[in-house]
Design an enzyme around this catalytic site. Structure first.
Site, PDB file in Angstrom:
ATOM      1  N   GLY A 225       2.889   2.265  10.646  1.00  0.00           N
ATOM      2  CA  GLY A 225       3.844   3.368  10.468  1.00  0.00           C
ATOM      3  C   GLY A 225       4.616   3.712  11.733  1.00  0.00           C
TER       4      GLY A 225
ATOM      5  CD  GLU B 276      -2.688   5.527   6.748  1.00  0.00           C
ATOM      6  OE1 GLU B 276      -2.711   5.576   5.509  1.00  0.00           O
ATOM      7  OE2 GLU B 276      -1.810   4.906   7.385  1.00  0.00           O
TER       8      GLU B 276
ATOM      9  CE  LYS C  79       0.016   3.185   4.809  1.00  0.00           C
ATOM     10  NZ  LYS C  79       0.120   3.256   6.257  1.00  0.00           N
TER      11      LYS C  79
ATOM     12  CD  GLU D  94      -3.283  -2.386   7.252  1.00  0.00           C
ATOM     13  OE1 GLU D  94      -2.243  -2.678   6.671  1.00  0.00           O
ATOM     14  OE2 GLU D  94      -3.859  -1.292   7.099  1.00  0.00           O
TER      15      GLU D  94
ATOM     16  CB  SER E 246       5.681  -1.993  11.598  1.00  0.00           C
ATOM     17  OG  SER E 246       5.299  -0.671  11.946  1.00  0.00           O
TER      18      SER E 246
ATOM     19  CG  ASN F 119      -1.723   1.239   1.381  1.00  0.00           C
ATOM     20  OD1 ASN F 119      -1.782   2.069   0.468  1.00  0.00           O
ATOM     21  ND2 ASN F 119      -2.359   1.405   2.529  1.00  0.00           N
TER      22      ASN F 119
ATOM     23  CG  HIS G 118      -5.690   2.051   5.290  1.00  0.00           C
ATOM     24  ND1 HIS G 118      -5.139   3.001   6.115  1.00  0.00           N
ATOM     25  CD2 HIS G 118      -4.741   1.094   5.120  1.00  0.00           C
ATOM     26  CE1 HIS G 118      -3.902   2.634   6.413  1.00  0.00           C
ATOM     27  NE2 HIS G 118      -3.630   1.495   5.828  1.00  0.00           N
TER      28      HIS G 118
HETATM   29  P1  13P Z   1       3.256   0.336   7.494  1.00  0.00           P
HETATM   30  O1  13P Z   1       3.718  -0.950   6.886  1.00  0.00           O
HETATM   31  O2  13P Z   1       3.990   1.545   6.992  1.00  0.00           O
HETATM   32  O3  13P Z   1       3.198   0.248   8.989  1.00  0.00           O
HETATM   33  O4  13P Z   1       1.736   0.570   7.014  1.00  0.00           O
HETATM   34  C1  13P Z   1       0.827  -0.459   7.127  1.00  0.00           C
HETATM   35  C2  13P Z   1      -0.403  -0.101   6.387  1.00  0.00           C
HETATM   36  O5  13P Z   1      -1.144   0.772   6.777  1.00  0.00           O
HETATM   37  C3  13P Z   1      -0.678  -0.829   5.134  1.00  0.00           C
HETATM   38  O6  13P Z   1      -1.965  -0.563   4.692  1.00  0.00           O
END
Ligand code: 13P
Length: 253
Positions: free
Chosen positions: A172, A96, A11, A166, A212, A9, A94
């Protein structure tokens, strides 16, 4: 055995040139599609270029869609439009989107229906906040999110979905869930789906872990019974790391 699925992803990262560099490097280095599903989940303006170059073993996904099929919804993207670009996956709900853009469980549900209406594979994201985990509410949160997302979906439709667990505190932050914690939560999601549908159906729905994930921990996570793949943010931006993590899934086959 469920086929592993590794998705990056991106983002809101990568310009067109950066995306083209990545896809040229990665598309011919992916494991056999018969053994592992791999995908890049990118910003909407990149989708056309990426689909054109996806090669035989890589598929492309969008990061969101709107639940209406068309209309006066400035700035939104329909499932029909995504499908017309031969996009395969769409990430829905997601964390976010849920936490920054205040997307609700009901909107997530409508988006899952919209994706399936347009023959896109929804990757349905669920996961608890740190304070929810610390106050022992993880299962309650997952139950609410999963049951809401799958509301009104037939068995046949549910079988076309992928779930991504997640935990928000692991996204992150560099703070990966231990494989035990991740496996337990994915197992719980599986039980929710088995209760709603049947064990037979739940056994066929794949569950990714996200938060992560990196080349250093992907093997341990993928070795878990209930984890069928990974949804990777930061570490998926680097083509070499993405190739390594996609190939790591071959050990699960
Ligand atoms: P990270 O791997 O950067 O922690 O992000 C995970 C994520 O949100 C994937 O959709």
């Amino acid at each position: 055995m469920r086929k592993p699925i590794i998705a990056g992803n991106w983002k809101m990262f990568k310009t067109r040139d950066e995306a083209l560099y990545f896809i040229l490097k990665v598309s011919t280095a992916m494991p056999d599609l018969e053994k592992v599903d791999t995908a890049v989940i990118a910003s909407a303006p990149l989708l056309r270029d990426l689909v054109k170059r996806q090669g035989d073993n890589l598929r492309i996904g969008a990061q969101n869609l709107y639940f209406e099929d068309e209309g006066a919804f400035t700035g939104e993207i329909s499932g029909a439009l995504l499908k017309s670009y031969n996009v395969t996956y769409v990430v829905i709900g997601h964390s976010e989107r849920r936490h920054i853009f205040h997307e609700t469980d009901q909107e997530v549900n409508k988006k899952v229906h919209a994706a399936l209406r347009h023959d896109l594979t929804p990757i349905v994201c669920v996961g608890e906040l740190l304070e929810e985990r610390e106050s022992s509410k993880t299962e309650e949160v997952l139950r609410t999110q999963v049951l809401a997302a799958y509301e009104g979906l037939s068995e046949e439709q549910a079988l076309k979905t992928v779930v991504a667990y997640e935990p928000v505190w692991a996204i992150g932050t560099g703070r990966t869930a231990t494989s035990e914690v991740a496996n337990e939560a994915c197992g719980f999601v599986l039980r929710l789906l088995a209760d709603k549908y049947s064990q037979r159906v739940a056994d066929q729905i794949r569950i990714q872990y996200g938060g992560s994930v990196k080349p250093e921990n992907v093997d341990e996570l993928l070795a878990c019974e209930h984890i069928d793949g990974a949804l990777i943010g930061g570490a998926s931006l680097d083509p070499d790391k993405f190739i390594k993590m996609a190939k790591a899934a071959l050990k699960r086959v």
